[in-house]
Write a protein that holds these residues in place. Structure first.
Motif, PDB file in Angstrom:
ATOM      1  N   ALA A   1       7.380   7.048  -3.385  1.00 24.59           N
ATOM      2  CA  ALA A   1       6.864   6.413  -2.174  1.00 24.59           C
ATOM      3  C   ALA A   1       7.397   4.992  -2.025  1.00 24.59           C
ATOM      4  CB  ALA A   1       5.336   6.415  -2.195  1.00 24.59           C
ATOM      5  N   ALA A   2       7.501   4.281  -3.148  1.00 27.10           N
ATOM      6  CA  ALA A   2       8.067   2.935  -3.113  1.00 27.10           C
ATOM      7  C   ALA A   2       9.528   2.984  -2.678  1.00 27.10           C
ATOM      8  CB  ALA A   2       7.938   2.274  -4.481  1.00 27.10           C
ATOM      9  N   TRP A   3      10.280   3.936  -3.202  1.00 20.49           N
ATOM     10  CA  TRP A   3      11.679   4.077  -2.792  1.00 20.49           C
ATOM     11  C   TRP A   3      11.786   4.308  -1.283  1.00 20.49           C
ATOM     12  CZ3 TRP A   3      13.214   7.955  -7.237  1.00 20.49           C
ATOM     13  CH2 TRP A   3      13.445   7.231  -8.417  1.00 20.49           C
ATOM     14  N   GLU A   4      10.929   5.173  -0.769  1.00 19.33           N
ATOM     15  CA  GLU A   4      10.975   5.445   0.664  1.00 19.33           C
ATOM     16  C   GLU A   4      10.623   4.197   1.465  1.00 19.33           C
ATOM     17  OE1 GLU A   4      12.235   8.243   1.875  1.00 19.33           O
ATOM     18  OE2 GLU A   4      12.549   8.792  -0.226  1.00 19.33           O
ATOM     19  N   ARG A   5       9.568   3.494   1.063  1.00 19.78           N
ATOM     20  CA  ARG A   5       9.138   2.307   1.785  1.00 19.78           C
ATOM     21  C   ARG A   5      10.218   1.224   1.770  1.00 19.78           C
ATOM     22  NH1 ARG A   5       4.141  -0.014   2.731  1.00 19.78           N
ATOM     23  NH2 ARG A   5       3.472   2.173   2.946  1.00 19.78           N
ATOM     24  N   LEU A   6      10.916   1.105   0.650  1.00 26.22           N
ATOM     25  CA  LEU A   6      11.915   0.049   0.483  1.00 26.22           C
ATOM     26  C   LEU A   6      13.324   0.507   0.859  1.00 26.22           C
ATOM     27  CD1 LEU A   6      10.588  -1.290  -2.937  1.00 26.22           C
ATOM     28  CD2 LEU A   6      10.250  -2.331  -0.689  1.00 26.22           C
TER      29      LEU A   6
ATOM     30  N   GLU B   1       0.844  -1.198   0.000  1.00 31.33           N
ATOM     31  CA  GLU B   1       0.000   0.000   0.000  1.00 31.33           C
ATOM     32  C   GLU B   1       0.878   1.245   0.000  1.00 31.33           C
ATOM     33  OE1 GLU B   1      -3.733   2.148   2.326  1.00 31.33           O
ATOM     34  OE2 GLU B   1      -2.906   0.257   3.093  1.00 31.33           O
ATOM     35  N   LEU B   2       0.658   2.104  -0.976  1.00 34.15           N
ATOM     36  CA  LEU B   2       1.399   3.350  -1.118  1.00 34.15           C
ATOM     37  C   LEU B   2       0.432   4.457  -1.484  1.00 34.15           C
ATOM     38  CD1 LEU B   2       4.334   1.977  -3.326  1.00 34.15           C
ATOM     39  CD2 LEU B   2       4.487   2.528  -0.883  1.00 34.15           C
ATOM     40  N   ASN B   3       0.397   5.510  -0.709  1.00 34.62           N
ATOM     41  CA  ASN B   3      -0.460   6.664  -1.001  1.00 34.62           C
ATOM     42  C   ASN B   3      -1.913   6.267  -1.237  1.00 34.62           C
ATOM     43  OD1 ASN B   3       2.022   7.913  -0.912  1.00 34.62           O
ATOM     44  ND2 ASN B   3       2.023   8.611  -3.031  1.00 34.62           N
ATOM     45  N   GLY B   4      -2.397   5.280  -0.480  1.00 35.95           N
ATOM     46  CA  GLY B   4      -3.793   4.869  -0.574  1.00 35.95           C
ATOM     47  C   GLY B   4      -4.087   3.869  -1.669  1.00 35.95           C
ATOM     48  N   HIS B   5      -3.077   3.407  -2.389  1.00 36.53           N
ATOM     49  CA  HIS B   5      -3.253   2.415  -3.446  1.00 36.53           C
ATOM     50  C   HIS B   5      -2.333   1.229  -3.187  1.00 36.53           C
ATOM     51  CE1 HIS B   5      -5.509   5.356  -5.792  1.00 36.53           C
ATOM     52  NE2 HIS B   5      -4.509   6.209  -5.654  1.00 36.53           N
ATOM     53  N   HIS B   6      -2.726   0.057  -3.688  1.00 41.31           N
ATOM     54  CA  HIS B   6      -1.874  -1.125  -3.587  1.00 41.31           C
ATOM     55  C   HIS B   6      -1.156  -1.344  -4.917  1.00 41.31           C
ATOM     56  CE1 HIS B   6      -4.483  -1.892  -0.093  1.00 41.31           C
ATOM     57  NE2 HIS B   6      -3.451  -2.566   0.370  1.00 41.31           N
ATOM     58  N   LEU B   7       0.163  -1.358  -4.862  1.00 39.75           N
ATOM     59  CA  LEU B   7       0.980  -1.560  -6.055  1.00 39.75           C
ATOM     60  C   LEU B   7       1.742  -2.872  -5.945  1.00 39.75           C
ATOM     61  CD1 LEU B   7       0.296   1.410  -6.617  1.00 39.75           C
ATOM     62  CD2 LEU B   7       2.666   1.731  -7.360  1.00 39.75           C
ATOM     63  N   PHE B   8       1.823  -3.573  -7.072  1.00 42.65           N
ATOM     64  CA  PHE B   8       2.619  -4.795  -7.149  1.00 42.65           C
ATOM     65  C   PHE B   8       4.086  -4.426  -7.322  1.00 42.65           C
ATOM     66  CE2 PHE B   8       4.872  -7.909  -9.762  1.00 42.65           C
ATOM     67  CZ  PHE B   8       4.691  -9.069  -9.014  1.00 42.65           C
ATOM     68  N   ILE B   9       4.938  -4.986  -6.450  1.00 42.75           N
ATOM     69  CA  ILE B   9       6.368  -4.695  -6.479  1.00 42.75           C
ATOM     70  C   ILE B   9       7.138  -5.983  -6.242  1.00 42.75           C
ATOM     71  CG2 ILE B   9       8.264  -3.444  -5.343  1.00 42.75           C
ATOM     72  CD1 ILE B   9       6.301  -1.286  -4.565  1.00 42.75           C
ATOM     73  N   ARG B  10       8.263  -6.126  -6.939  1.00 41.79           N
ATOM     74  CA  ARG B  10       9.160  -7.232  -6.630  1.00 41.79           C
ATOM     75  C   ARG B  10      10.593  -6.726  -6.639  1.00 41.79           C
ATOM     76  NH1 ARG B  10       9.138 -12.355 -10.059  1.00 41.79           N
ATOM     77  NH2 ARG B  10      11.335 -12.468  -9.502  1.00 41.79           N
ATOM     78  N   GLN B  11      11.433  -7.369  -5.828  1.00 36.38           N
ATOM     79  CA  GLN B  11      12.855  -7.062  -5.777  1.00 36.38           C
ATOM     80  C   GLN B  11      13.641  -8.349  -5.980  1.00 36.38           C
ATOM     81  OE1 GLN B  11      13.040  -4.643  -1.979  1.00 36.38           O
ATOM     82  NE2 GLN B  11      13.981  -3.189  -3.409  1.00 36.38           N
TER      83      GLN B  11
ATOM     84  N   GLU C   1      19.832   6.437  -3.512  1.00 34.22           N
ATOM     85  CA  GLU C   1      20.221   6.602  -4.908  1.00 34.22           C
ATOM     86  C   GLU C   1      19.917   5.315  -5.663  1.00 34.22           C
ATOM     87  OE1 GLU C   1      24.325   7.653  -4.920  1.00 34.22           O
ATOM     88  OE2 GLU C   1      23.908   9.783  -4.601  1.00 34.22           O
ATOM     89  N   THR C   2      19.570   5.465  -6.924  1.00 34.55           N
ATOM     90  CA  THR C   2      19.249   4.298  -7.748  1.00 34.55           C
ATOM     91  C   THR C   2      19.498   4.609  -9.216  1.00 34.55           C
ATOM     92  OG1 THR C   2      17.485   2.742  -8.399  1.00 34.55           O
ATOM     93  CG2 THR C   2      16.821   4.997  -7.893  1.00 34.55           C
TER      94      THR C   2
END
Length: 279
Positions: A88-93, A14-24, A97-98
């Motif tokens: 937001a994903a960067w912050e959560r994870l 969940e990011l900013n009120g939405h659910h996003l699919f993410i993989r690392q 730098e990337t």
């Protein structure tokens, strides 16, 4: 890696009120990969293993309205919001730098991220996309989906029509199974109905033309373009301007390849990206 296998390797956050699919995947150099319209992060399934082998830690995500991420029906989608979600994903994870790799729709998101904080992006690699709004040549279906008849046409779209139109931007044959996976990802939760809303990125490109052009042309980090010149949407005509405006950039031009280098020529594309990202 088929779509089902790809999905099992990720999660919805969940990011900013939405659910996003993410993989690392992997360990080492942080790399973020952004996909294009109308598909999903699965476009990178044949690229990621090579980057992992080269010592990268890859982060891939389905942008809002795509793939396995939320697909709100009456949402006003924008490139700026997509950039907000990537940040937001960067912050959560805990990604600082990337390096950034982007294709098609994703290149607009990348340009907005470069405009915001270019120092955070260590390296940038871009694949076929509308980097210059005045050079964008959408296929007829995209023009219709972006018009007043778009909502009706989107509801009439099926796998056969989707596949035929996708093949029109490819210059090299792609396996039917892969195209089926692309359709499955797009059609999840009737996501193909959202095409007219998602295509508003074309308007965003026009509105923010100067901001995004500056963000690309003034970027001081290492820059690579992996390009299919036989792409009718963003092919040789875009490549020509890139060479003139960005003479310091590196170019990997793949003859006989169209709009999806990472799908049409996965080995060559992955090798070029791995060598560039490993620095």
């Amino acid at each position: 890696m088929n779509l089902a296998h790809w999905i099992t390797g990720g999660t919805r956050i969940e990011l900013n009120g939405h659910h996003l699919f993410i993989r690392q995947d992997g360990e080492g150099i942080p790399v973020t990969l952004l996909h294009g319209f109308p598909t999903s992060s699965h476009d990178w399934a044949m690229t990621v293993p090579h980057l992992v082998q080269a010592g990268c830690r890859t982060t891939t995500l389905d942008l809002l309205g795509f793939g396995q991420s939320d697909k709100p029906r009456h949402h006003r989608y924008s490139v700026h919001e997509q950039a907000d979600l990537v940040e937001a994903a960067w912050e959560r994870l805990h990604i600082g730098e990337t390096a950034l790799v982007a294709h098609d729709y994703g290149v607009s998101v990348a340009q907005e991220l470069l405009a915001r904080a270019p120092g955070r992006i260590t390296r940038t690699a871009l694949l076929n996309g509308g980097l210059y709004a005045d050079l964008h040549r959408p296929i007829p279906l995209q023009r219709l989906l972006h018009s007043r008849v778009g909502p009706l046409l989107a509801r009439l779209t099926d796998e056969r029509r989707f596949t035929a139109n996708l093949r029109s931007v490819l210059a090299k044959p792609v396996a039917d199974e892969l195209l089926h996976d692309m359709w499955t990802s797009v059609a999840r939760d009737d996501g193909h109905h959202l095409a007219p809303r998602l295509l508003r990125y074309i308007d965003d490109r026009r509105t923010h033309f100067h901001r995004w052009t500056r963000s690309l042309e003034q970027y001081e980090g290492p820059l690579l373009f992996v390009w299919g010149p036989d792409d009718p949407v963003s092919g040789a005509h875009v490549l020509d301007r890139l060479r003139r405006r960005l003479p310091h950039a590196a170019f990997t031009v793949q003859a006989g390849i169209g709009h999806y280098p990472q799908v049409e020529a996965p080995e060559e594309t992955a090798r070029a990206l791995a060598a560039f990202l490993a620095g």
